[in-house]
Design an enzyme around this catalytic site. Structure first.
Site, PDB file in Angstrom:
ATOM      1  N   CYS A 144     -20.576 -30.097 -56.197  1.00  0.00           N
ATOM      2  CA  CYS A 144     -19.753 -31.251 -55.810  1.00  0.00           C
ATOM      3  C   CYS A 144     -20.585 -32.380 -55.185  1.00  0.00           C
ATOM      4  CB  CYS A 144     -18.624 -30.824 -54.886  1.00  0.00           C
ATOM      5  SG  CYS A 144     -19.103 -29.670 -53.608  1.00  0.00           S
ATOM      6  N   TYR A 145     -21.773 -32.034 -54.677  1.00  0.00           N
ATOM      7  CA  TYR A 145     -22.687 -33.043 -54.123  1.00  0.00           C
ATOM      8  C   TYR A 145     -24.062 -32.869 -54.762  1.00  0.00           C
ATOM      9  CZ  TYR A 145     -19.158 -33.813 -50.501  1.00  0.00           C
ATOM     10  OH  TYR A 145     -17.997 -34.112 -49.831  1.00  0.00           O
TER      11      TYR A 145
END
Lengths: 133, 390
Positions: free
Chosen positions: B130-131
């Site tokens: 997600c990052y």
């Protein structure tokens, strides 16, 4: 008796001559060296307070100039950056000769009392005080 | 005659409240008597501007594309906490720079942000689904940030120590350089203008109290760290040693650089001058009595920092009027004094807050919850021990 603060600049070749000795011996001047940066072979500076007869001081200055020194009456060497100063007063707590004092809420600087020790420069939390020498 | 906060707020709303600084109120009380002054004046404003190390800001940077979960965060080479969510951080005022040491620290970054200067943000991430980004190097300004607010865990100390040094060498302390053999004394309080010295029993100042923080409207968020209501007090109920403290919160975007100044204490570290002011409603004569106290009525205790232990010995006392006179007497010796807290800016804060209340409709809030009162927890020490000793 007269008292003056002199800012002396020594040319590189002159740095090792004992000019202060001659001020005392030949002109009966009492020198009080407040600051000095003298290195062999380099330009030197000396801030000296001289006490003596008015005429003797004038002659002593003439002697120093004849030796190749540049002699100026000492200007205000402590500079306060008023934009940075917050007038906290800590400089007054470390100033032994009481050149920096608080008058009510304001900071007052008495140049005649300053011995250029730089205690205020070092202590100022805002780095608002500098010494130009 | 007692007044209610509602009556006072109604007058503030219509611009008819009588507002004075603590210094002005003391003069009125001396001239007209306490009873008259308490009746006539609605609000008294206070102010203080000294180094308050326990300060800092929460920042949210917004997300880059692709986004990063930030760790090892630095702002102008000053480390900030990576221990929050992806792009949140807390920057502590006393954190020194990795490259410039204590000449530039967290407080200097905060001052630069308030002044509108660009600040270099660097961070690393370990990279997740997600990052995905693993590093970032960019420039930010205060305007770019989503949220930026002070959360200062300990400000506005109610009284403070006077520092002297009995030892043979100069000591470099958070109260400035202390000359050997009682060569000088430093002190750090706004005295009669100091917020908590005007409301010594915390009747009106508590959690939720609206106040002035670094030029921005803010709130008392909680008791400050090391809040100690049990400290020794004089006949007015005013502590004679460091006692109560406040944790405050306020919008960094509304702060003003004239009321927040980064500081470097030589040989010690980074700190910051924070402007704090609290308006106090003149509810009754009892409160008016402490609001009317002057520097001559407030006593501080002198501690010997030459003894480098947790409990430093007290070597005397002095009133703030004596401290401001330029010299006090310690053990029969005349010791020159100097402050670290700016009287000039403290007065400016009390005046600014006065105009907020008198003309700006800055109404007062009753505490949502009182601060811990005398009899509750004081300051506990940290013992060095093993797990088995507990």
């Amino acid at each position: 008796m007269t008292k003056k603060r002199l800012d002396l600049t020594f040319p590189p070749r002159q740095s090792l001559k004992p000019v202060v000795y001659h001020l005392v011996k030949d002109y009966d001047i009492v020198p009080n060296i407040l600051r000095a940066q003298i290195q062999p072979g380099q330009e030197g500076r000396m801030l000296v307070e001289v006490t003596g007869a008015k005429e003797a001081i004038a002659q002593g200055i003439g002697f120093l100039e004849a030796q190749g020194l540049t002699v100026r009456e000492a200007a205000s060497d402590i500079r306060l950056d008023e934009d940075r100063c917050v007038t906290c007063g800590l400089c007054t707590a470390v100033c032994r000769p009481k050149a920096l004092v608080l008058s009510g809420e304001d900071l007052v600087f008495d140049k005649d009392r300053c011995v250029y020790c730089e205690a205020c420069v070092v202590a100022c939390p805002r780095r608002a005080i500098s010494l130009t020498f | 005659m007692a007044k209610t906060l509602e009556e006072i707020n109604a007058r503030i709303a219509t611009g008819s409240a009588v507002v004075m600084t603590a210094e002005e109120f003391a003069e009125i009380a001396a001239a007209e008597g306490l009873k008259k002054a308490a009746k006539r004046v609605d609000v008294v404003t206070t102010g203080t501007f000294g180094p308050m190390c326990s300060s800092g800001v929460f920042l949210n940077f917004g997300h880059a594309d692709p986004p990063i979960k930030m760790g090892e965060i630095t702002l102008n080479d000053v480390p900030a906490s990576g221990g929050l969510a992806a792009v949140d951080t807390f920057l502590g005022a006393t954190e020194p720079s990795l490259t410039r040491g204590i000449e530039y620290g967290g407080a200097h970054v905060i001052e630069d942000l308030i002044r509108g200067h660009a600040v270099r943000l660097k961070a690393r991430g370990h990279g997740t689904d997600c990052y995905p980004r693993t590093e970032i190097d960019t420039w930010i300004t205060l305007d770019d940030l989503n949220q930026a607010y002070f959360f200062n865990p300990r400000n506005a100390y109610q009284n403070y120590a006077v520092a002297v040094n009995s030892s043979d060498r100069t000591l470099y302390t958070y109260l400035g350089p202390l000359h050997p053999h009682f060569g000088n004394a430093t002190y750090c309080s706004a005295g009669a203008l100091s917020p908590l010295l005007n409301d010594p029993l915390y009747r009106t100042i508590g959690v939720g109290t609206r106040c002035f923080v670094a030029g921005a409207p803010g709130f008392v968020a909680w008791e400050g760290t090391q809040h100690n209501p049990n400290q020794e007090r004089d006949e007015h109920g005013v502590p004679v040693k460091p006692a109560g403290t406040l944790a405050v919160i306020a919008d960094l975007k509304q702060a003003r650089s004239e009321f927040f100044s980064a500081a470097t204490m030589v040989g010690y570290g980074v700190s910051c001058f924070v402007g704090i002011g609290v308006p106090i409603p003149v509810l009754d004569e009892e409160l008016a009595a402490t609001l009317a106290l002057t520097d001559a009525d407030i006593t501080a205790t002198v501690f010997d920092y030459g003894v480098q232990r947790r409990a430093r010995p007290a070597v005397g006392t002095a009133t703030y009027a004596e401290l401001r006179s330029g010299a006090i007497e310690i053990k029969g010796k005349k010791v020159p004094t100097g402050p670290i807290s700016s009287l000039k800016v403290a007065r400016r804060i009390a005046e600014t807050l006065k105009s907020w209340v008198a003309e700006g409709g800055f109404t007062l809030t009753a505490p949502v919850q009182p601060l811990p009162q005398a009899g509750s927890q004081g300051v506990k020490p940290l013992e060095v021990r093993t797990e088995e000793a507990i």
